[in-house]
Design an enzyme around this catalytic site. Structure first.
Site, PDB file in Angstrom:
ATOM      1  N   GLU A  14      12.655  -9.016   2.299  1.00  0.00           N
ATOM      2  CA  GLU A  14      11.855  -7.859   2.685  1.00  0.00           C
ATOM      3  C   GLU A  14      12.643  -6.582   2.423  1.00  0.00           C
ATOM      4  O   GLU A  14      13.787  -6.453   2.852  1.00  0.00           O
ATOM      5  CB  GLU A  14      11.503  -7.945   4.176  1.00  0.00           C
ATOM      6  CG  GLU A  14      10.519  -6.866   4.599  1.00  0.00           C
ATOM      7  CD  GLU A  14      10.277  -6.830   6.107  1.00  0.00           C
ATOM      8  OE1 GLU A  14      11.182  -7.187   6.861  1.00  0.00           O
ATOM      9  OE2 GLU A  14       9.166  -6.462   6.500  1.00  0.00           O
TER      10      GLU A  14
ATOM     11  N   TYR B 236      11.183   9.211   1.829  1.00  0.00           N
ATOM     12  CA  TYR B 236      11.178   8.098   0.877  1.00  0.00           C
ATOM     13  C   TYR B 236      11.928   8.379  -0.426  1.00  0.00           C
ATOM     14  O   TYR B 236      12.013   7.507  -1.283  1.00  0.00           O
ATOM     15  CB  TYR B 236       9.731   7.710   0.547  1.00  0.00           C
ATOM     16  CG  TYR B 236       8.946   7.264   1.753  1.00  0.00           C
ATOM     17  CD1 TYR B 236       9.230   6.038   2.366  1.00  0.00           C
ATOM     18  CD2 TYR B 236       7.970   8.060   2.317  1.00  0.00           C
ATOM     19  CE1 TYR B 236       8.535   5.627   3.489  1.00  0.00           C
ATOM     20  CE2 TYR B 236       7.271   7.657   3.440  1.00  0.00           C
ATOM     21  CZ  TYR B 236       7.560   6.442   4.031  1.00  0.00           C
ATOM     22  OH  TYR B 236       6.875   6.043   5.136  1.00  0.00           O
TER      23      TYR B 236
ATOM     24  N   SER C  28      12.676   3.288   3.889  1.00  0.00           N
ATOM     25  CA  SER C  28      13.250   3.915   5.075  1.00  0.00           C
ATOM     26  C   SER C  28      13.641   2.816   6.055  1.00  0.00           C
ATOM     27  O   SER C  28      13.388   1.641   5.812  1.00  0.00           O
ATOM     28  CB  SER C  28      12.222   4.843   5.714  1.00  0.00           C
ATOM     29  OG  SER C  28      11.132   4.078   6.186  1.00  0.00           O
TER      30      SER C  28
ATOM     31  N   ARG D  96      11.962   4.900  13.179  1.00  0.00           N
ATOM     32  CA  ARG D  96      10.736   5.700  13.103  1.00  0.00           C
ATOM     33  C   ARG D  96       9.778   5.410  14.276  1.00  0.00           C
ATOM     34  O   ARG D  96      10.235   5.125  15.360  1.00  0.00           O
ATOM     35  CB  ARG D  96      10.072   5.438  11.748  1.00  0.00           C
ATOM     36  CG  ARG D  96      11.002   5.911  10.587  1.00  0.00           C
ATOM     37  CD  ARG D  96      10.410   5.659   9.241  1.00  0.00           C
ATOM     38  NE  ARG D  96       9.144   6.381   9.071  1.00  0.00           N
ATOM     39  CZ  ARG D  96       8.235   6.094   8.159  1.00  0.00           C
ATOM     40  NH1 ARG D  96       8.452   5.081   7.324  1.00  0.00           N
ATOM     41  NH2 ARG D  96       7.140   6.794   8.053  1.00  0.00           N
TER      42      ARG D  96
ATOM     43  N   ASP E 145       1.572 -15.683   7.006  1.00  0.00           N
ATOM     44  CA  ASP E 145       1.233 -17.076   6.766  1.00  0.00           C
ATOM     45  C   ASP E 145       1.381 -17.420   5.284  1.00  0.00           C
ATOM     46  O   ASP E 145       1.792 -18.534   4.936  1.00  0.00           O
ATOM     47  CB  ASP E 145      -0.208 -17.352   7.215  1.00  0.00           C
ATOM     48  CG  ASP E 145      -0.316 -17.399   8.739  1.00  0.00           C
ATOM     49  OD1 ASP E 145       0.723 -17.329   9.421  1.00  0.00           O
ATOM     50  OD2 ASP E 145      -1.445 -17.508   9.243  1.00  0.00           O
TER      51      ASP E 145
ATOM     52  N   HIS F 299      12.505  -2.315   2.723  1.00  0.00           N
ATOM     53  CA  HIS F 299      11.856  -1.075   3.167  1.00  0.00           C
ATOM     54  C   HIS F 299      12.695   0.106   2.692  1.00  0.00           C
ATOM     55  O   HIS F 299      13.928   0.074   2.828  1.00  0.00           O
ATOM     56  CB  HIS F 299      11.708  -1.026   4.690  1.00  0.00           C
ATOM     57  CG  HIS F 299      10.585  -1.853   5.199  1.00  0.00           C
ATOM     58  ND1 HIS F 299       9.266  -1.521   5.013  1.00  0.00           N
ATOM     59  CD2 HIS F 299      10.580  -3.028   5.866  1.00  0.00           C
ATOM     60  CE1 HIS F 299       8.492  -2.444   5.566  1.00  0.00           C
ATOM     61  NE2 HIS F 299       9.252  -3.377   6.077  1.00  0.00           N
TER      62      HIS F 299
ATOM     63  N   PRO G 218       0.793  -1.226   0.000  1.00  0.00           N
ATOM     64  CA  PRO G 218       0.000   0.000   0.000  1.00  0.00           C
ATOM     65  C   PRO G 218       0.829   1.282   0.000  1.00  0.00           C
ATOM     66  O   PRO G 218       1.861   1.352   0.675  1.00  0.00           O
ATOM     67  CB  PRO G 218      -0.804  -0.102   1.306  1.00  0.00           C
ATOM     68  CG  PRO G 218      -0.062  -1.045   2.154  1.00  0.00           C
ATOM     69  CD  PRO G 218       0.588  -2.014   1.221  1.00  0.00           C
ATOM     70  N   ASN G 219       0.334   2.260  -0.762  1.00  0.00           N
ATOM     71  CA  ASN G 219       0.869   3.626  -0.834  1.00  0.00           C
ATOM     72  C   ASN G 219       2.170   3.724  -1.603  1.00  0.00           C
ATOM     73  O   ASN G 219       2.664   4.831  -1.818  1.00  0.00           O
ATOM     74  CB  ASN G 219       1.040   4.224   0.580  1.00  0.00           C
ATOM     75  CG  ASN G 219      -0.281   4.323   1.325  1.00  0.00           C
ATOM     76  OD1 ASN G 219      -1.225   4.923   0.830  1.00  0.00           O
ATOM     77  ND2 ASN G 219      -0.377   3.697   2.490  1.00  0.00           N
TER      78      ASN G 219
ATOM     79  N   ARG H  35       4.977  11.158  -2.119  1.00  0.00           N
ATOM     80  CA  ARG H  35       4.696  11.138  -0.684  1.00  0.00           C
ATOM     81  C   ARG H  35       5.966  11.348   0.129  1.00  0.00           C
ATOM     82  O   ARG H  35       6.875  10.532   0.081  1.00  0.00           O
ATOM     83  CB  ARG H  35       4.073   9.772  -0.365  1.00  0.00           C
ATOM     84  CG  ARG H  35       3.865   9.489   1.089  1.00  0.00           C
ATOM     85  CD  ARG H  35       3.671   7.990   1.289  1.00  0.00           C
ATOM     86  NE  ARG H  35       3.549   7.664   2.698  1.00  0.00           N
ATOM     87  CZ  ARG H  35       3.760   6.480   3.200  1.00  0.00           C
ATOM     88  NH1 ARG H  35       4.092   5.465   2.409  1.00  0.00           N
ATOM     89  NH2 ARG H  35       3.635   6.266   4.499  1.00  0.00           N
TER      90      ARG H  35
ATOM     91  N   ASN I 192       8.097  -5.543  -0.706  1.00  0.00           N
ATOM     92  CA  ASN I 192       7.985  -4.328   0.102  1.00  0.00           C
ATOM     93  C   ASN I 192       6.518  -4.225   0.497  1.00  0.00           C
ATOM     94  O   ASN I 192       5.698  -3.675  -0.232  1.00  0.00           O
ATOM     95  CB  ASN I 192       8.420  -3.090  -0.689  1.00  0.00           C
ATOM     96  CG  ASN I 192       8.351  -1.836   0.162  1.00  0.00           C
ATOM     97  OD1 ASN I 192       7.687  -1.813   1.200  1.00  0.00           O
ATOM     98  ND2 ASN I 192       9.030  -0.788  -0.273  1.00  0.00           N
TER      99      ASN I 192
ATOM    100  N   ARG J  47       6.202   0.813  13.922  1.00  0.00           N
ATOM    101  CA  ARG J  47       6.866   0.297  12.719  1.00  0.00           C
ATOM    102  C   ARG J  47       8.032  -0.617  13.070  1.00  0.00           C
ATOM    103  O   ARG J  47       8.739  -1.104  12.185  1.00  0.00           O
ATOM    104  CB  ARG J  47       7.375   1.461  11.855  1.00  0.00           C
ATOM    105  CG  ARG J  47       6.275   2.254  11.194  1.00  0.00           C
ATOM    106  CD  ARG J  47       6.791   3.166  10.096  1.00  0.00           C
ATOM    107  NE  ARG J  47       5.979   4.357  10.020  1.00  0.00           N
ATOM    108  CZ  ARG J  47       4.820   4.456   9.338  1.00  0.00           C
ATOM    109  NH1 ARG J  47       4.376   3.438   8.640  1.00  0.00           N
ATOM    110  NH2 ARG J  47       4.116   5.566   9.349  1.00  0.00           N
TER     111      ARG J  47
ATOM    112  N   ALA K  67       3.024  -0.833   5.012  1.00  0.00           N
ATOM    113  CA  ALA K  67       2.481  -0.917   6.371  1.00  0.00           C
ATOM    114  C   ALA K  67       1.914  -2.300   6.694  1.00  0.00           C
ATOM    115  O   ALA K  67       1.780  -2.648   7.869  1.00  0.00           O
ATOM    116  CB  ALA K  67       1.398   0.139   6.566  1.00  0.00           C
TER     117      ALA K  67
END
Lengths: 151, 151, 151, 151, 151, 151, 151, 151, 151, 151, 151, 151
Positions: G99, G24, G103, G108, G88, G101, G11-12, G19, G75, G112, G78
């Site tokens: 994974e 970012y 940032s 933060r 799962d 990210h 998301p986002n 943003r 990625n 998070r 959230a």
């Protein structure tokens, strides 16, 4: 007996008999005062009885009781759960305090479970409604006589 | 009066008067029992008095009290802090219970601050030593008479 | 020596040698008892050895040990983590207690990390399997002799 | 026997016998070392004994013990409660470690209740004062012989 | 079939049908027992059925079931939330246990949300009232037959 | 290029390839150093490479890197979870730090989930074993060139 | 190479470059995709690249990747902090996940700091902005080749 | 019977029989569906059966079931632990919900111990694998008949 | 005066005046030392002043101060929040310690709010920057004179 | 006015007027929409009104509102308590959001007390039922006019 | 100098010298006031000195000090631990506040460890008894002169 | 209309427009009062408006409002987070209370997230600055008219 028993009541107890009678009962604070006064008159012990919504006034009264009371019966209401200043005042005056609660705080919301007053009170009476004041008074009279005897 | 008042005592209370007298006082459980019996005799109310170190026995006794007692005075000792089964038994028998503690648990170790018994007890008396049993008995007698009157 | 050493074992220890041998080892409780009895016979110290799954029985035994034992070796099993009544009993009897655990509770589930018994035990021996009983016995004999000497 | 037993002591143990003798006893670390050396000489097992206030030195010593010791007896002092690096070192060297504490940490401040060392130690001995080192040594000798036998 | 199904019930379940019927229903434990016995008779499987308020007795019974039962159906009542000893007994006996609760503990007080029994039970059935015992019995019969077949 | 890239390694990393190879892999720290040196030689960037079990030495090295390094690659080992002093040192020296972990701490014990170093590191690379150092080096070279260009 | 590398974005991330560029960066997701595609073309490895704001779509894609990807670069935005379902799914598909990210979440807000994805990811790359995708791709190519070689 | 029984399955259950068979068993969701359909056909009760990885779809289905189902059997998978929206949907539709889990969440990771669904479900069946669906169906049929009878 | 005042500084304080001057000010540690030395010369009291990044060295110095200092002024930096070993050293040496912090830790990150040093320090001075050392010195001189007078 | 006001409603709000009217009131979402549309028509401000049970759709709509709305009124329902992705979307779109709740979440279950949406919303209106939408609309109109005026 | 230094004292400090002298010392508040007045007279700085048991009065005084004081020395007593209103008042008046405590709160009960006042105070002096007021006054004079100079 | 609307303001709100205008805006409390008075004059509803820094006064005023107000608008400032006595007063007086906050407490420090007032307030308006009072007034007028109509 020169020194007496002080009964100090904290916030919202002036509404007793009006506020949520299903929890706190229908007896008013005035009626409780009269009953305790009658009992003390029998024993010849002076009774001082106050109610206030101000934490500072309660602390001032505790300080004043330091020289004038054998025992303090204290229903600190919600201050019992939040006021460390009150706790320190009890420790500072050094006379036995009996904490009274009309309802049983352990059976209500979690934030009523801890009492700073209980940590320094000698005895605790809770859940008996107006009857609790009378039980506390019997204990207070018992201790006051011991003090008189040993002084 | 057919139904009476039951006084049930939990673990280690048989050592009363011996164990840490600076906290629990010098009066033995036997002496407390005799004093309460005397007071009940005056009022014509049957008194049943037990002590046990077994949680199961305490639950069995509470179940038995269900038909035989107006009020139960319960000093559950350390079980107050750990036994949900005891809490459920009190709820199940449905008669008023007065929790008694010799010392004031709020003024001791953190693990003594929460009481499962207190959550379902109607009244709590703590910190008065042996005197606490007498205060509890006065309240129990008061309630027992109300019950008799309304039955 | 008139007073002896009492070894008290709590719940599930009767299954020792059977239950999860990869954690608790293959030695049975009977075998441990025999080994300790042999060692005590050498020293001329009476040994009392019990196992029970009942918390109340364990408390009763501790009370009995109060007059009869110099030292108690206690493997309270899971009661160590849950029984405040047991903790109070140890405090009440006032004789030194050595807590023994076959496995090392700190290396297992989080709920085994805290021990009410350890809070009042004088010494703790954990993780040595059956060998732990022997280590505890050496310490107990050491203390028993000191007591005999100073009495 | 080529490999021996290493006894490693952490911060502030050099003050033993001086620092708070009511908790830690009057025996000095030197005296403990001598007693253990005597016992090892009887058994023909080499003993290495160190004290340091430096966490890094303690880790270096554990790494060195990896090839030279059958068993390590470790009194990590306060590092037991704070050093994950020490915990990892014990896991890394892969030889059995016995954690010793002079006092019983469970009976003291809350921050002493958790031990990173205990999580990876095979056995724990706590609360016996200087006697605890001797108990640990007996266990260490027992395991060292088993290892010799099986190698 | 030689081994059977054991149904063990913990504290306060003897009051079933009496205690708080709005939560636990009106069926008595006797009626549940009779229904389960009927169903087992159809299948030719022996049924053993007990209730006790004593944690120790429950552990003793679990130990006894070890040799005599294929499956245990356990309604530990409040012990589910407090007894690590019971948890260890289940682990120790090594036969599948089905945890049954009349009400749904997740929908009640926070202290009923965690179950030590559930951690080691193979299956859990909760919230179905008396019907829950029958569902558990069907699963138990299913597993008992599998075991008979594979033995 | 005058300033270079510093690679600093914390406690127990000297045992790499030996300690728990199923988690940390079989490559030794020496081999990692040689691979990184080869890559830096290609780029004409000086490489400094250290390992220490002493928190204080790690802080001293970070202080020294302040004037000599464009980027620091830091595998602080267990110190990442416990050393606020290390965190402050990173903040104080003010140059970008890349935190490297061989394993993925989020997938291990809870006490490895929080990293004081990660709070002030610019980038984090975890779970790639020895490959993680190479990824970190590529990022470090990228940033070092940007710095050279902008200086 | 038949199986490829899948890059999944949560998301986002479609707002990347728009943003909060101070956190970012200014690179758009389109630009990252193009750069990764270029790199994969050099290596002859198929690249699949998606972004979605729907947790369910992300799970569907992970299931689809099960047969088609050697490695997944994820990625999760959230969702990493809140979605056990995603966790799962990663466990269920059984292929290595990296994974990423942009940032560094550890630097933060507290919420998070924990990542359900990190618990089951094989590697983590965080804090490098767009550069992090390239580092992850290098690792993914490395692992994809190993898989091809061993298949 | 006009209204039927709805069986709703949440994320990752489409992988049943494939994903971690040591925990979830080898039966596929298709096979479970067929078995339940057979059983419902015998009873003449309509069965609706869905699986989705989308929380929103699950909520839409619950809303739809409001008019069409007597009972809902819900295996919400990981959403049980995170979705308050799902909890609210169950409360809103006002028909009895049986929560099913293949494994026993109490015996797994801590984050699986709390279920928002369980707080509002009438019954819970967990740990029986595919057999759990059948047990839930028997209860659902039982309740559906009661409803039909009383409507 | 034979015994003097020792000022001990922990990790990263060597960077004072350089590191984050907006928090810690521009005065260097050298300048502070010179100012304190001037003041002590006036009073004829010996001053010992150290800085180290090594926890072990700080403990060694505290042990040394045991015989040589009347009062220790300790700025333990980040060790204040993490080192129980340092706390034990302060307790062990038994001379009054004044804890100094340049900034006010209560106004910063949560992990700086607790200080193991403060638990055993006699006085605390925080938030005054370099001025705080001077305030601490005045108190130290005051106490040193009292000691001299009473010795 | 080109840009308008968007009103976005999350899960279960489609059941408004049906679901638990004692908490949420009898007004339907359709009626609220019509009332708000009437008010906006008076002011000549475009109104967009949506409801969805899908978190992803809510995020998509917020992204779309980015260019088309002056203010967003958001009743995120239960997503307010669980969706960090929604929180990030609000932060990302950068336009003022007013959070509306029909009931007062602070007066309900503990898990409704924290709102990720509230952390980034500019204003919050809760507990006024349908009236709350109108209060929020007045504030939104106020802010929209300020924006128009300043653009 | 027109503006002066205000010294504000909270609850129970009127009992200083009387209440628990083993913790708070024997000096009375009157004596402290006189000593500070003498020192201020030397410097030609006006001193205002108050004590109150009322939180509201303390806030009123802080508001008044806003225009009249360069620096406030505040011993808020127990209010430091409970009064966010006091914290907000300090922030609102915007002049530097020095928090003084006679004892060291970090070394006492856990509920004294957190201070809302300390979060917004510029400096903290604790544990020096009456001497602490003098140290605070020196700092206050130092800052007052800086302010005068720069105004 | 005989009863009116009471607006009660707690600690530090007298500094409105002065204290931290970037958070609380530039409008003074006087200006807010005048705006509300104007609006109430239009509606013919009496308005009572107070500000106090004393918790006790706020409770006294609430008690007084009991007979005189239809609705209370309460900005309790920091007392919202700490005063259970205030909470009890609201419950006791039994008239609807609207809690207003100028800023959005959820978006600030953690200790501002919980409000005892919000637990018993009927509606909450937060984050709209001075505009929030007007929104609250509209709701209060709405409810007051309903009450008048139904009385």
């Amino acid at each position: 007996m020169k020194k007496g028993i002080w009964v100090l009541n904290g916030p919202n107890l002036n509404l007793l008999g009006v506020r949520r009678p299903e929890i706190y009962g229908k007896t008013t604070l005035k009626e409780i005062q009269q009953e305790l006064e009658g009992r003390c008159r029998e024993e010849g012990v002076p009774l001082v009885f106050h109610q206030t919504n101000h934490e500072g006034v309660l602390i001032d009264l505790l300080h004043e009781a330091r020289e004038k009371a054998h025992v303090v019966i204290l229903n600190a209401g919600a201050f019992a759960h939040t006021s460390i200043a009150l706790r320190d005042a009890i420790e500072a005056v050094g006379i036995p305090v009996i904490e009274v609660h009309l309802s049983n705080p352990q059976a209500r919301e979690p934030f009523r479970r801890h009492s700073y007053v209980a940590e320094v009170a000698r005895g605790v009476v809770a859940g008996f409604g107006a009857l609790g004041y009378r039980l506390a008074l019997e204990a207070a009279l018992h201790w006051a006589k011991e003090k008189e005897a040993s002084s």
